[in-house]
Structures are given as structure tokens and as C-alpha cells.
Write an enzyme that holds these catalytic residues in place. Structure first.
Site, short mmCIF file in Angstrom:
data_model
loop_
_atom_site.label_atom_id
_atom_site.label_comp_id
_atom_site.label_asym_id
_atom_site.label_seq_id
_atom_site.Cartn_x
_atom_site.Cartn_y
_atom_site.Cartn_z
N VAL A 8 0.84 -1.20 0.00
CA VAL A 8 0.00 0.00 0.00
C VAL A 8 0.87 1.25 0.00
O VAL A 8 1.99 1.24 0.51
CB VAL A 8 -0.97 -0.01 1.22
CG1 VAL A 8 -0.20 0.11 2.53
CG2 VAL A 8 -2.01 1.08 1.11
N CYS A 9 0.35 2.30 -0.61
CA CYS A 9 0.98 3.62 -0.57
C CYS A 9 -0.14 4.64 -0.38
O CYS A 9 -1.21 4.29 0.11
CB CYS A 9 1.78 3.89 -1.83
SG CYS A 9 0.80 4.00 -3.34
N ALA A 10 0.06 5.86 -0.77
CA ALA A 10 -0.97 6.89 -0.58
C ALA A 10 -2.15 6.71 -1.54
O ALA A 10 -3.30 6.73 -1.12
CB ALA A 10 -0.37 8.28 -0.75
N THR A 13 -3.97 4.42 0.88
CA THR A 13 -4.48 4.87 2.18
C THR A 13 -5.55 5.95 2.01
O THR A 13 -6.41 6.10 2.88
CB THR A 13 -3.36 5.40 3.10
OG1 THR A 13 -2.64 6.42 2.41
CG2 THR A 13 -2.43 4.29 3.52
#
Length: 192
Positions: A68-70, A96
């Protein structure tokens, strides 16, 4: 333009999964991770991915590896790098941002030093500041406007290629890099 072929889960699908068989790795900068991350996620910044590849490979052998990242771009890059190394990983659609928008909880972590903006905010600020600088100095020296044109060209290329050279450069700044002890902590968490 090539669209990402990285398999993804929606936040709801990930939230419904059994946490025991799932390992979530957050590839954002340490300050972004500290400001809010998926519960149980381990911080492995994108630039440190290759450093921790043996541990990630071992961890992925026994559990599903979720990255996961932004917003999804860095996690797609991480998944592609992992796939090239023979490690299967799945991204989180929307990252996120989508997790938060779905009303799901985020954990925070202590972060030493001052608060650091999210990478997309850093890129927008730097690009805007450089364009303004090129235009302002272009009043006295018309050639200075080439700075604004260069930034604009980079933004167009970024949009077409779905990559961001400015984010790569900003990611090398000291406040966007993990502390050496943070990688040791990630290494222990991956082995545990």
C-alpha cells in the site's frame, strides 16, 4: 500510455481478509507512514524495497503480501519490482486515501523530527514554486521562463507515463529517507 496490470484489492476486500495470513507493507516515506497507516502495516519505503528483498521474499512465502501507498502508484511500482524478483504481491486500490475514504481506521506511529508533507503535496509545492520562480525571474530575463516550461514538460510527461521524476528526487531528501534503525525494525517485523 500503459495502464497498471498490478492486481489490487479494494479497501473493503482487504479489511475483510484474515489478518493472520496477510502481511501489509506500506511503501510510503517514513513521515507519511507515521501520519497514518493501515493497522498492522510494516513501513518499508519504496527506496528500501531491494534492501529488504530477502526478508520480503521469506515473509511472502507464508502469507499474502499486500502493498500500500498513498494512492496506488508507488505500490504498483513496488509490486512490479517484487514480481521481477519472483515475489507475488497485491496492491490496495486507491491506497491509504481510499482506505480513509471508506471510513476504515488508520494507526499512527511516532516520528522523530518535524512533520513532513505527503509526497504528492511535496511535488505540488515544488512544481508550483519552480514555475512561479521561472515566471518571476522571467520578467528580467526571458530565458528564465524556460524553467517554467521545463517543469510543465515534466508534469505532462508524468501524466502520460504515470511516473514522477520529481517525487523520485524529493524521496532522496533526508527527511523522506528512513532512519537506519527503522529498516532494522522492519527487518525484525518481516521475520516475525
Amino acid at each position: 500510455m500503459t495502464e497498471s496490470t498490478t492486481p489490487t484489492l479494494t479497501p473493503a476486500e482487504l479489511n475483510a481478509r484474515d489478518a493472520v495470513g496477510t502481511l501489509v507493507v506500506d511503501v510510503r516515506a517514513p513521515a507519511e507512514y507515521a501520519a497514518g497507516h493501515l493497522p498492522g502495516a510494516i513501513s518499508v519505503p519504496l527506496d528500501a524495497l531491494e534492501t529488504l528483498l530477502p526478508e520480503l521474499r521469506e515473509a511472502a512465502a507464508g502469507r499474502d503480501l499486500i502493498v500500500v501507498c498513498a494512492a496506488g502508484q508507488r505500490s504498483a511500482t513496488a509490486c512490479a519490482r517484487l514480481a521481477a524478483a519472483g515475489v507475488t504481491a497485491v496492491g490496495v486500490a486507491g491506497g491509504t486515501h481510499a482506505w480513509r475514504a471508506a471510513g476504515l481506521p488508520l494507526d499512527t506511529a511516532p516520528h522523530s523530527g518535524r512533520a513532513v508533507w505527503a509526497m504528492d503535496r511535496q511535488v505540488r509545492f515544488a512544481a508550483g514554486a519552480l514555475v512561479l520562480l521561472g515566471l518571476a525571474t522571467g520578467v528580467r530575463s526571458p530565458r528564465a521562463r524556460l524553467l517554467s516550461a521545463g517543469v510543465a514538460s515534466g508534469l505532462v510527461y508524468s501524466g502520460l507515463s504515470n511516473t514522477c521524476g520529481m517525487a523520485a528526487v524529493l524521496g532522496k531528501l533526508p527527511f523522506n529517507r528512513p532512519q537506519p534503525t527503522a529498516l532494522d525494525s522492519a527487518r525484525r517485523a518481516l521475520r516475525g
